[in-house]
Scaffold this active site. Structure first.
Site, PDB file in Angstrom:
ATOM      1  N   TRP A 129       0.869  -1.181   0.000  1.00  0.00           N
ATOM      2  CA  TRP A 129       0.000   0.000   0.000  1.00  0.00           C
ATOM      3  C   TRP A 129       0.912   1.240   0.000  1.00  0.00           C
ATOM      4  CZ3 TRP A 129      -2.302   2.764   4.685  1.00  0.00           C
ATOM      5  CH2 TRP A 129      -3.342   3.610   4.296  1.00  0.00           C
ATOM      6  N   ASP A 210      -0.307  -5.640   9.490  1.00  0.00           N
ATOM      7  CA  ASP A 210      -1.282  -4.592   9.192  1.00  0.00           C
ATOM      8  C   ASP A 210      -2.598  -5.256   8.783  1.00  0.00           C
ATOM      9  OD1 ASP A 210      -2.449  -2.151   8.733  1.00  0.00           O
ATOM     10  OD2 ASP A 210      -1.597  -1.900   6.725  1.00  0.00           O
ATOM     11  N   LYS A 245     -12.999  -0.360   7.148  1.00  0.00           N
ATOM     12  CA  LYS A 245     -13.701  -1.176   6.154  1.00  0.00           C
ATOM     13  C   LYS A 245     -14.698  -2.126   6.807  1.00  0.00           C
ATOM     14  CE  LYS A 245     -10.827   0.936   3.831  1.00  0.00           C
ATOM     15  NZ  LYS A 245      -9.557   0.714   3.216  1.00  0.00           N
TER      16      LYS A 245
HETATM   17  N1  PLP Z   1      -3.520  -0.440   5.850  1.00  0.00           N
HETATM   18  C1  PLP Z   1      -3.991  -0.780   4.643  1.00  0.00           C
HETATM   19  C2  PLP Z   1      -3.348  -1.909   3.916  1.00  0.00           C
HETATM   20  C3  PLP Z   1      -5.047  -0.072   4.074  1.00  0.00           C
HETATM   21  O1  PLP Z   1      -5.492  -0.401   2.876  1.00  0.00           O
HETATM   22  C4  PLP Z   1      -5.616   1.005   4.789  1.00  0.00           C
HETATM   23  C5  PLP Z   1      -6.681   1.765   4.136  1.00  0.00           C
HETATM   24  O2  PLP Z   1      -7.679   2.109   4.468  1.00  0.00           O
HETATM   25  C6  PLP Z   1      -5.096   1.305   6.058  1.00  0.00           C
HETATM   26  C7  PLP Z   1      -4.051   0.553   6.552  1.00  0.00           C
HETATM   27  C8  PLP Z   1      -5.539   2.465   6.903  1.00  0.00           C
HETATM   28  O3  PLP Z   1      -6.841   2.534   7.175  1.00  0.00           O
HETATM   29  P1  PLP Z   1      -7.553   3.786   7.853  1.00  0.00           P
HETATM   30  O4  PLP Z   1      -8.437   4.342   6.814  1.00  0.00           O
HETATM   31  O5  PLP Z   1      -8.313   3.152   8.986  1.00  0.00           O
HETATM   32  O6  PLP Z   1      -6.536   4.747   8.347  1.00  0.00           O
HETATM   33  O1  TYF Z   2      -5.935   1.889  -0.514  1.00  0.00           O
HETATM   34  C1  TYF Z   2      -7.017   2.478  -0.434  1.00  0.00           C
HETATM   35  O2  TYF Z   2      -7.637   2.832  -1.414  1.00  0.00           O
HETATM   36  C2  TYF Z   2      -7.635   2.663   0.952  1.00  0.00           C
HETATM   37  C3  TYF Z   2      -8.063   4.067   1.244  1.00  0.00           C
HETATM   38  O3  TYF Z   2      -4.184   8.120   1.569  1.00  0.00           O
HETATM   39  C4  TYF Z   2      -6.994   5.105   1.350  1.00  0.00           C
HETATM   40  O4  TYF Z   2      -6.771   2.126   1.877  1.00  0.00           O
HETATM   41  C5  TYF Z   2      -6.264   5.490   0.232  1.00  0.00           C
HETATM   42  C6  TYF Z   2      -5.327   6.499   0.305  1.00  0.00           C
HETATM   43  C7  TYF Z   2      -5.111   7.134   1.507  1.00  0.00           C
HETATM   44  C8  TYF Z   2      -5.840   6.749   2.636  1.00  0.00           C
HETATM   45  C9  TYF Z   2      -6.776   5.739   2.539  1.00  0.00           C
END
Ligand code: PLP
Ligand code: TYF
Length: 397
Positions: A129, A210, A245
């Protein structure tokens, strides 16, 4: 001080939503940001969340600060959820949870915690990510990349991953995705998780798991396999948890940093460092989302409703995977997209070059994150043929 400040580009994932909204084409398709969407393209509030929120609002008597570890009841509820109520890790008091502003807040805090205790490096599988990089490097950690995914095989390259992991030692942190890998959708098998646990036990590196899609792959117990296996076999594990989510609480910024230590005293000591680091930053997390989660998980009827809704969301995304793979077959793409039906969670990577990605957007109105990541929630019976036709067109020799 700010007279010469230049405008920065928008977040590559979040910025895509604006481009999509501004596109007038009626057959455009949004496969961008990782937010659950139903068949109508909306992200409804879960019924269990709406009910719990009403209960929380009716019961609350104050807006005074919560304790530093977050909304009362949230931490223990998340620990029960991720470890299971009969967990030996929990009965030994080895796990401690601190509420954080979302999974992002948990990642930043995990990075700071590891850095403050002398971590030498943090290793990420490639790709990962994109936000992992700024969140964890801003915490002061030196980041390393090792291979994770084979784009030609559309699958985890476990041998290459293990070769990278084999170089890690006691001061190293290894980030793993608990389930529903973002962006590839390709998770480690239970046997592969067992192998990584054996390597961690022998080499002494610290896993950071994570977990942002708990319940979106198989079910809440199966999706916690990595967390439970590592916690049972290893003296120390860090876990970052997001309720964005699986509870649909995105904007309420609700997550947790969980630490598993060798014993209860150590777990409490490390927790005290986590809350101290949080105090230097945002002090105390926002309480509302944590209170909603605690309300759901302390009420049997609300828990049952929430589990049912979560399982329905997960099934819909899995159904969309099969729909896309099947439609690709019907369009004569001969196994090119069949791997998508086998993967898990919201995302998969379409095998597209940058030029092909641009063509998908410019010529066909199909919005895909850089690198080819699609959110399967955006696929449905009405648009899947346009999507597959566009893919076939963009990848035609
Ligand atoms: N880690 C991963 C792999 C994610 O896709 C996300 C996205 O939402 C997060 C962490 C962080 O989530 P949050 O929106 O709760 O900060
Ligand atoms: O990967 C995504 O699309 C989600 C949402 O800066 C997200 O995890 C995307 C970018 C970001 C924070 C959350």
């Amino acid at each position: 001080m700010f007279a010469d400040t230049k405008l920065l580009p928008p977040d590559p994932i979040l910025g895509l939503t604006k481009l999509f909204q501004d596109d007038p084409r009626p057959d455009k398709i949004d496969l961008g940001v990782g937010v659950y969407r139903d068949i109508n393209g909306t992200t409804p509030i879960m019924k269990a969340v709406a009910q719990a929120e009403a209960n929380v609002t009716a019961k609350q008597t104050t807006k005074a600060y919560t304790p530093t570890d977050g909304a009362p009841g949230f931490g223990p509820a998340i620990l029960d959820l991720i470890f299971g109520k009969d967990s030996e890790t929990l009965s030994a008091g080895r796990a401690a949870a601190v509420q954080t502003p979302g999974g992002c807040g948990a990642l930043r805090l995990a990075g700071e915690l590891a850095n403050s205790q002398g971590a030498a490096s943090l290793t990420l599988g490639e790709p990962t990510w994109p936000n992992h990089v700024p969140l964890l490097s801003a915490a002061g950690l030196k980041l390393n990349s090792i291979p994770y995914y084979d784009r030609d095989a559309n699958a985890v390259d476990f041998e290459a991953f293990k070769a990278g992991v084999s170089k890690l030692g006691p001061k190293d942190v290894l980030l793993l995705h608990g389930c529903c890998h973002n962006p590839t959708g390709a998770d480690l098998s239970t046997e592969q998780i067992d192998e990584i646990a054996t390597m961690a036990a022998a080499q002494g590196f610290l896993p950071l798991v994570d977990t942002a899609y708990h319940g979106f792959s198989k079910d809440l117990d199966a999706d916690a396999y990595m967390v439970r296996k590592f916690s049972a076999d290893l003296p120390e594990v860090l876990i970052t948890y997001s309720c964005s989510k699986n509870f649909g609480l995105y904007r309420e910024r609700t997550g947790a940093l969980i630490y598993v230590g060798p014993n209860a005293d150590n777990a409490l000591a490390v927790k005290s460092h986590a809350t101290s680091l949080a105090r230097r930053n945002y002090s105390i997390p926002p309480a509302h989302g944590g209170a909603i989660v605690a309300e759901i998980l302390s009420d049997a009827a609300l828990t049952a409703l929430w589990r049912e809704e979560l399982s329905e969301m997960a099934k819909r995304v899995q159904g969309n995977r099969r729909l896309l793979a099947r439609t690709a077959e019907n369009f004569g793409l001969h196994n090119q997209l069949s791997f998508i039906a086998e993967q898990a969670g919201m995302f998969s990577l379409l095998p597209l070059t940058d030029d092909q990605l641009r063509a998908m957007r410019d010529e066909h109105g199909v919005y895909i994150v850089g690198g080819g990541r699609i959110n399967l929630c955006g696929v449905n019976e009405n648009n899947v043929e346009h999507l597959v036709r566009s893919f076939k067109n963009a990848t035609a020799p």
